[in-house]
Design an enzyme around this catalytic site. Structure first.
Site, PDB file in Angstrom:
ATOM      1  N   CYS A 382      52.475  22.576   6.861  1.00 42.01           N
ATOM      2  CA  CYS A 382      52.790  21.691   5.737  1.00 42.01           C
ATOM      3  C   CYS A 382      53.778  22.372   4.782  1.00 42.01           C
ATOM      4  O   CYS A 382      54.956  22.422   5.089  1.00 42.01           O
ATOM      5  CB  CYS A 382      51.514  21.237   5.042  1.00 42.01           C
ATOM      6  SG  CYS A 382      51.748  19.722   4.113  1.00 42.01           S
ATOM      7  N   HIS A 508      48.658  19.108   9.076  1.00 41.55           N
ATOM      8  CA  HIS A 508      47.760  20.268   9.059  1.00 41.55           C
ATOM      9  C   HIS A 508      46.998  20.374  10.376  1.00 41.55           C
ATOM     10  O   HIS A 508      45.889  19.847  10.490  1.00 41.55           O
ATOM     11  CB  HIS A 508      46.754  20.139   7.910  1.00 41.55           C
ATOM     12  CG  HIS A 508      47.351  20.296   6.563  1.00 41.55           C
ATOM     13  ND1 HIS A 508      47.472  21.519   5.946  1.00 41.55           N
ATOM     14  CD2 HIS A 508      47.873  19.390   5.708  1.00 41.55           C
ATOM     15  CE1 HIS A 508      48.035  21.355   4.759  1.00 41.55           C
ATOM     16  NE2 HIS A 508      48.291  20.077   4.591  1.00 41.55           N
ATOM     17  N   GLU A 510      45.369  22.731  11.521  1.00 34.67           N
ATOM     18  CA  GLU A 510      44.133  23.516  11.400  1.00 34.67           C
ATOM     19  C   GLU A 510      42.874  22.649  11.299  1.00 34.67           C
ATOM     20  O   GLU A 510      41.787  23.090  11.665  1.00 34.67           O
ATOM     21  CB  GLU A 510      44.216  24.481  10.212  1.00 34.67           C
ATOM     22  CG  GLU A 510      44.248  23.863   8.820  1.00 34.67           C
ATOM     23  CD  GLU A 510      45.651  23.550   8.312  1.00 34.67           C
ATOM     24  OE1 GLU A 510      46.558  23.340   9.148  1.00 34.67           O
ATOM     25  OE2 GLU A 510      45.845  23.492   7.079  1.00 34.67           O
TER      26      GLU A 510
END
Ligand code: GLN
Length: 547
Positions: A382, A508, A510
């Protein structure tokens, strides 16, 4: 009939109530149930989206764009489910809803009170969960510890739910902490007794005590807690601090917690738990593997909770790549002061995670510059992608004025600019581009190959984006736009052509990584990091031979 498990905390916070809840969810899933988890946060913010990571750790984002507590990350990773907005409720949400109803005239003539209006709304939110998630067991975790003023309405609502639904459909699990007194070498149960007494004074008797401790808890202590807290001995579950987070379900399984829960709720397991794969994962994590060093350049590095999902995603991918990743936490302002360079130069990978605001931004840009020049694998998440774009822009346009309009409103080269739909947004809470959006992958690119599919959905949380005016000139100089929105309007992934792995995503990744199922971008990144480490090792050996 849906079953409800209520988790409260006693003595102190931060003893891993969220992980315990997530692990219990895993125990139930292994037995063929469809568990889900809801977190009730007693603070008055509507959601943690506007809170500083220093206060609250990471803001975890769900598919539907809900900005939630980081515990929801544990829930999703342990149980491997996708949660939604209904799974994180705050006092702020409850009150704004009730007040809106009052203004609308829904309670005409009535005095609005904590009991019953606020408690009814809390109960409605809890009962809503099985309807919107298809769960047969709902775990409800109350943030904070028993005794906090703010959590009283929540506890009262749970107390009422036990009367409404009956004992066989509700179970109270109290997670406490057993302090260790070094001088006498003793573990103390008194604070646990006090917190149970506190719980009792509001009409709740716990059915299970999970006793967290840094030291092994013997039979005698177990008996003592059972006696003083009025629970069965087998309902006192010692939980010693685990070496690895993902070991917690196995520890609870060993203490037969799930059997007790099922017994008390009149449930029968639909299948036998199979821990083979999970155990294999733990065993692999405990095996010594070659070490790689990854520098994470952020601005909340003093509080690693601020990057919880990034750390977990690295861990999942490192295990997959057969290496052990040491994360070096580097404050980006250090780089601005001329420090920390050697940290980056000696590491095998660099991550620049998400973030907001201009503090430390130049340091992150320097990190991206170093990674590009030294060909160190770089993963930008990001803001980390935006930083990579700014740095590349400065390099090819030869101007230090290249910037994002987030950091310099009047930059002559706004390579990152506000999304058009964000222009008119006034409120800061819950107004970003949030949640799942599709991303089309371009074949024969690093990202395209990492994913191995042509279309993915990824979770977003941003207001700014790549400015398309610069697409052509960036492409000419070697930036590849390897992920785009299906209509080609938004740049989702960028990478550099003349670099082993310099990739940034506007989303994102993750949040989508799971143990046993690392995210493709992290996976590829760790593979490149491992390669980089090997090259260095070979080089070192060469040097040694020369001497
Ligand atoms: N501040 C940037 C934006 O709003 C990046 C956000 C993030 O990293 N989550 O676009």
């Amino acid at each position: 009939m849906t079953k409800y498990l209520f988790l409260t905390g006693g003595v102190v916070s931060s003893v891993g109530k969220g992980v315990t809840a997530a692990a219990i969810g895993k125990l139930l899933k292994e037995r063929g149930f469809r568990p889900t988890i809801q977190k009730l946060d007693p603070y008055i913010n509507v959601d943690p989206g506007t809170m500083s990571p220093y206060q609250h750790g990471e803001v975890y984002v769900l598919d539907d764009g809900a900005e939630t507590d980081l515990d929801l990350g544990h829930y999703e990773r342990f149980i491997d489910i996708s949660l939604n907005q209904a799974c994180n409720v705050t006092t702020g949400q409850i009150y704004s809803h009730v007040i809106a109803q009052e203004r609308h005239g829904d309670f005409l003539g009535g005095t609005i009170q904590v009991i019953p209006h606020i408690t009814n709304e809390i109960k409605r939110r809890i009962r809503m969960v099985p309807r919107v998630t298809d769960a047969d067991v709902v775990l409800v975790e109350i943030g904070g510890t028993v005794g906090d003023i703010e959590s009283l309405p929540f506890l009262e609502a749970l107390r009422q739910m036990r009367s409404d639904l009956g004992r066989e459909n509700t179970l109270f699990i109290h997670v406490t902490w057993l302090p260790y007194i070094g001088a006498t070498g003793e573990i103390k149960t008194k604070p646990t007794q006090h917190s149970v007494r506190e719980l009792r004074s509001i009409g709740i008797s716990p059915d299970v005590i999970v006793a967290r401790s840094d030291h092994p808890v013997g039979e005698e202590l177990r008996e003592k807690i059972a006696l003083f807290c009025d629970v069965e001995k087998r309902a006192v579950i010692p939980l010693t601090t685990a070496e690895l987070l993902y070991e917690v379900p196995l520890l609870l399984e060993h203490e037969r917690l799930a059997d007790y829960i099922l017994d008390r709720m009149g449930l029968e397991a639909k299948q036998k738990p199979d821990w083979t794969e999970w155990e294999r994962m733990i065993a692999a994590e405990k095996t010594s593997r070659p070490k790689v060093r990854i520098t994470l350049v952020g601005k909340y590095v003093e509080l690693q909770d601020a990057y919880m999902s990034v750390r977990e995603a690295v861990r999942h991918a490192a295990l997959d790549a057969g290496v052990e990743a040491e994360i070096v936490w580097l404050h980006s302002t250090e780089l601005e002061k001329g420090k920390g360079w050697e940290e980056i130069e000696s590491s095998h990978g660099v991550i620049v995670p998400g973030g907001f605001g201009s503090r430390g931004i130049e340091g992150k840009i320097l990190a991206a510059k170093l990674a590009r020049e030294r060909k160190i694998p770089y993963l930008g998440l990001c803001l980390g992608m935006q930083v990579m774009v700014i740095e590349f822009g400065r390099f090819i346009l030869g101007s230090d004025d290249v910037n994002s309009t987030e950091f310099n409103r009047n930059t002559p080269h706004p390579v990152i600019d506000i999304l058009p739909e964000q222009m008119a947004v006034g409120d800061l809470g819950g107004t970003m581009r949030l949640g799942l959006y599709p991303c089309r992958l371009v074949p024969n690119t690093v990202a395209g190959e990492a994913y191995g599919v042509s279309l993915v959905d990824e979770r977003h949380r941003h207001r700014f984006e790549f400015n398309n005016t610069y697409r052509e000139i960036f492409a000419e100089h070697g930036m590849v736009f390897s992920g785009l929105s299906p209509d080609n309007r938004l740049v989702e992934i960028v990478e550099l052509r003349d670099h082993p792995f310099m990739v940034g995503s506007q989303f994102h990744p993750e949040f989508m990584s799971r143990p046993n199922r690392p995210h493709p971008l992290f996976r590829k990144f760790l593979q490149e990091v491992a390669k980089k480490a090997d090259i260095r090792k070979e080089k070192r050996e060469e040097n040694l031979a020369k001497n």
